[in-house]
Scaffold this active site. Structure first.
Site, PDB file in Angstrom:
ATOM      1  N   GLN A  54      26.155  17.767 -15.951  1.00 34.14           N
ATOM      2  CA  GLN A  54      25.548  19.074 -16.168  1.00 34.14           C
ATOM      3  C   GLN A  54      24.477  19.370 -15.117  1.00 34.14           C
ATOM      4  OE1 GLN A  54      26.036  21.508 -18.298  1.00 34.14           O
ATOM      5  NE2 GLN A  54      24.121  22.639 -18.420  1.00 34.14           N
ATOM      6  N   HIS A 115      34.035  24.593 -13.388  1.00 31.82           N
ATOM      7  CA  HIS A 115      33.015  23.921 -12.581  1.00 31.82           C
ATOM      8  C   HIS A 115      33.638  22.774 -11.790  1.00 31.82           C
ATOM      9  CE1 HIS A 115      29.004  25.465 -12.744  1.00 31.82           C
ATOM     10  NE2 HIS A 115      29.085  25.695 -14.033  1.00 31.82           N
ATOM     11  N   HIS A 138      32.716  29.732  -9.782  1.00 29.67           N
ATOM     12  CA  HIS A 138      33.320  28.847 -10.778  1.00 29.67           C
ATOM     13  C   HIS A 138      33.885  29.624 -11.961  1.00 29.67           C
ATOM     14  CE1 HIS A 138      29.331  29.228 -12.770  1.00 29.67           C
ATOM     15  NE2 HIS A 138      30.005  28.976 -13.864  1.00 29.67           N
ATOM     16  N   LYS A 199      22.356  30.324 -21.694  1.00 31.46           N
ATOM     17  CA  LYS A 199      20.979  29.984 -21.325  1.00 31.46           C
ATOM     18  C   LYS A 199      20.260  29.265 -22.470  1.00 31.46           C
ATOM     19  CE  LYS A 199      18.327  32.707 -18.723  1.00 31.46           C
ATOM     20  NZ  LYS A 199      19.562  33.447 -18.533  1.00 31.46           N
ATOM     21  N   ARG A 220      15.689  30.862 -34.734  1.00 31.58           N
ATOM     22  CA  ARG A 220      14.914  32.059 -35.046  1.00 31.58           C
ATOM     23  C   ARG A 220      15.380  33.247 -34.203  1.00 31.58           C
ATOM     24  NH1 ARG A 220       9.794  33.584 -37.081  1.00 31.58           N
ATOM     25  NH2 ARG A 220       8.972  35.446 -36.057  1.00 31.58           N
TER      26      ARG A 220
END
Length: 647
Positions: A54, A115, A138, A199, A220
């Site tokens: 990653q 990727h 990618h 994200k 939350r």
């Protein structure tokens, strides 16, 4: 196998056992997926992601950063599924179906199928250097691999659904074959403001991998989301939490994704693959899904294990990574956001080399100017003549909070409990008046491929830096100004500012997407104009061209502001660093040679008491000398003095 709709196992009408599989995750605990999602997971195309780090080369710096794209994609699928189900259950009027939820989940699962080795090193560095005219990312490979996944594993998905999934991966609603709900495209790849589950996951996962404690509450935020006018909005109470995500993203980029050592290894890998390309034809596998299936981080081992003599240069570079003989970061400087164009034009490998050679050639007449120049007499002439542009790497990196130099909160709409059906942009005093005055910066870093040129490259770079001036800052944007194409117009901009030669680019190491703000998005400037009263600073160590500037000139407040050299990285021109491993090995060899010489000398003396047997004996003698012990007669004192010199 026909991919049917999975049951909504949260439905209260479902009783008894279900076919749900739960994957244990270090970030989100248990991840429940139905048979259709699991059928996609259990394919070679998805399992391939187990072999792609990653964080790419950051694993060489943080041993704990060993997680792969595999677990990241599982996490994104889970968050996408959770967010879609929340919107479906909390706002039935949206008409979200189980088919929508499943397509969004599949898109989250497969968004990183394409990727390449070391993640963004492949698509942002290697491919542009080998195929500069090829427009490829990618996400394109993800679509290719998704089609291959369905076809080669005989998984049948409705054509409209397959097109919908690929459109969600790209964040492009125009790729759909029939009308779809616009807000669903803001879940996996949000081109409006970058707040998406991709994200959310990588920030939480990467922070956990390096043991950085985070106060972010993704749950939350997910349950705070609400669709208003086809746009996902958030409760105004969570505005600071959203900014914390953007700030954490910036922090990760500065401390991890663009770490100097990780970046040095990236350049070494690209150099090695570039030298191996004529032999292995790696780039030819780009458009072939069967060959791309085996294109993972293991390409390094494939190069190293080859017996082809034509790969000797590539193997030598990869061997340097193994023994930690890395490219060296010579110097760096941080500049205001608006300097990006000027930096690319001014700082090049050729300009740095030319600047050094001019100094070296005129060193006799410039000795009185600076101690640095006077030390050029100590530089070996063969080193000065051998230095060339191929030994220098210039890295220009954009680092920001997600929307270039603009406040990311200006692209997000909020609601309140008093007006839950009205989404509006927040005013500055609705959030905070302590937000930074600038949300982006440009990092300039210089590397050398050969450590022996370290001091020479730094001297040449600093000579170019002396002639560089901070241009005046552009006028402040108003609330209706659209972000420019290269700056704030992209969320999670690629860190490189130009796709050119390897020496002039910088890849995006972390997970990233390149969304563009929509035409309806208004970038509200939530910051107040800040005028910093500059204080005159004294000249730097070199006075040939006095460098006097104020803090405001560094921020672009003063036209023609000069730039001060980085006082923390300064070294003499003759400096040549050695890796810690090689330094330790050298010290060990020196100790061994010294011990052999001592034992030979004692053997000639014929005194059994004076022979030093190993390091423990040396320690005993040294302790004996420090305590002042030994024979009281003259012979003992003479023998003790002889031992002291040997130790």
């Amino acid at each position: 196998m026909l991919l049917e709709l999975d049951d909504c196992w949260t439905d209260e009408k479902i009783e008894g056992p279900t076919s749900v599989r739960r994957f244990k995750d270090s970030i989100h605990d248990y991840l429940p997926f139905g048979p259709t999602i699991c059928a996609i997971i259990d394919t070679p195309q998805f399992q391939r992601l187990r072999h792609i780090k990653q964080l790419g080369t950051s694993y060489y710096v943080w041993p704990g950063a060993s997680h792969n794209r595999f677990e990241h994609c599982l996490g994104v699928a889970y968050l996408a599924q959770t967010l879609a189900m929340h919107l479906k259950d909390s706002q039935p009027s949206l008409g979200i179906t189980q088919r929508d939820v499943q397509c969004v989940t599949i898109a989250g699962l497969c968004h990183d199928l394409g990727h390449g080795p070391w993640s963004h090193v492949w698509d942002n560095m290697f491919i542009p250097s080998i195929l500069p005219d090829k427009k490829w990312c990618h996400e394109d490979a993800s679509r290719m691999m998704f089609d291959a996944l369905l076809e080669e594993n005989e998984l049948e998905l409705a054509p409209d659904d397959a097109a919908f999934v690929k459109a969600l991966i790209m964040g492009e609603m125009s790729m759909c074959t029939k009308p779809e709900k616009p807000f669903l495209f803001q879940i996996v790849a949000n081109k409006r403001n970058g707040l998406d589950v991709d994200k959310f996951d990588y920030i939480a996962r990467d922070s956990h991998a390096i043991d950085q404690k985070s106060n972010l509450s993704l749950t939350r935020l997910i349950y705070s989301s609400r669709v208003i006018d086809n746009e996902i909005c958030y409760d105004i109470k969570d505005a600071n939490q959203i900014f914390e995500i953007c700030h954490t993203r910036m922090s990760l980029h500065k401390r991890i994704y663009t770490h100097k050592t990780a970046k040095a290894i990236e350049y070494m890998i690209v150099d090695a693959l570039t030298k191996a390309e004529p032999v292995m034809h790696i780039a030819n596998r780009l458009d072939n899904p069967r060959e791309y299936l085996y294109l993972t981080d293991h390409i390094q081992v494939e190069v190293e294990a080859s017996k082809d003599p034509r790969l000797a240069e590539a193997q030598a570079i990869l061997h340097r990574i193994r023994v930690r003989d890395l490219y060296k970061a010579v110097d760096f400087k941080v500049f205001p956001w608006h300097c990006k164009d000027g930096l690319r034009e001014t700082f090049t490998p050729q300009s740095v080399v030319n600047a050094f050679k001019r100094l070296y050639k005129g060193r006799k007449t410039l000795k009185h100017v600076s101690a640095d120049i006077s030390e050029l007499d100590l530089v070996k002439e063969e080193d000065a003549n051998a230095l060339g542009p191929e030994h220098v790497i210039i890295e220009v990196t954009a680092r920001h909070h997600g929307m270039g130099n603009l406040n990311p909160l200006g692209f997000v709409k909020f609601y309140s409990k008093h007006n839950p059906n009205k989404g509006v942009e927040a005013n500055p005093d609705d959030v905070s008046v302590t937000l930074p005055s600038s949300f982006g910066e440009i990092m300039l870093r210089v590397y050398t491929r050969e450590p022996r040129f370290f001091g020479l490259v730094q001297l040449g770079y600093r000579e170019v830096l002396r002639d560089f001036e901070i241009p005046p800052a552009p006028p402040s944007r108003d609330a209706t100004t659209e972000p420019d194409e290269e700056g704030a117009g992209a969320v999670d901009l690629p860190l490189e500012l130009d796709i050119g030669p390897v020496d002039a680019v910088d890849p995006l190491t972390p997970p990233a997407d390149t969304p563009t703000a929509s035409s309806s998005a208004r970038a509200r400037d939530l910051t107040r104009a800040v005028t910093v009263a500059g204080t005159s600073r004294g000249p730097g160590p070199r006075t040939r061209a006095a460098s006097r500037r104020s803090l405001s000139s560094m921020l672009g407040g003063t036209p023609g502001g000069a730039v001060r050299e980085n006082v923390f990285t300064k070294v003499p021109p003759t400096y040549g660093p050695r890796s810690p491993t090689r330094r330790a090995q050298g010290q060990k060899r020196e100790r061994e040679k010294e011990g052999e010489g001592t034992m030979a000398e004692d053997g000639k003396d014929g005194g059994g008491e004076g022979v030093l047997e190993g390091s423990s004996k040396e320690g005993d003698v040294e302790l004996d000398l420090d305590l002042g012990l030994g024979s009281e007669d003259g012979g003992g004192e003479e023998e003790r003095g002889r031992k002291r010199s040997k130790v």
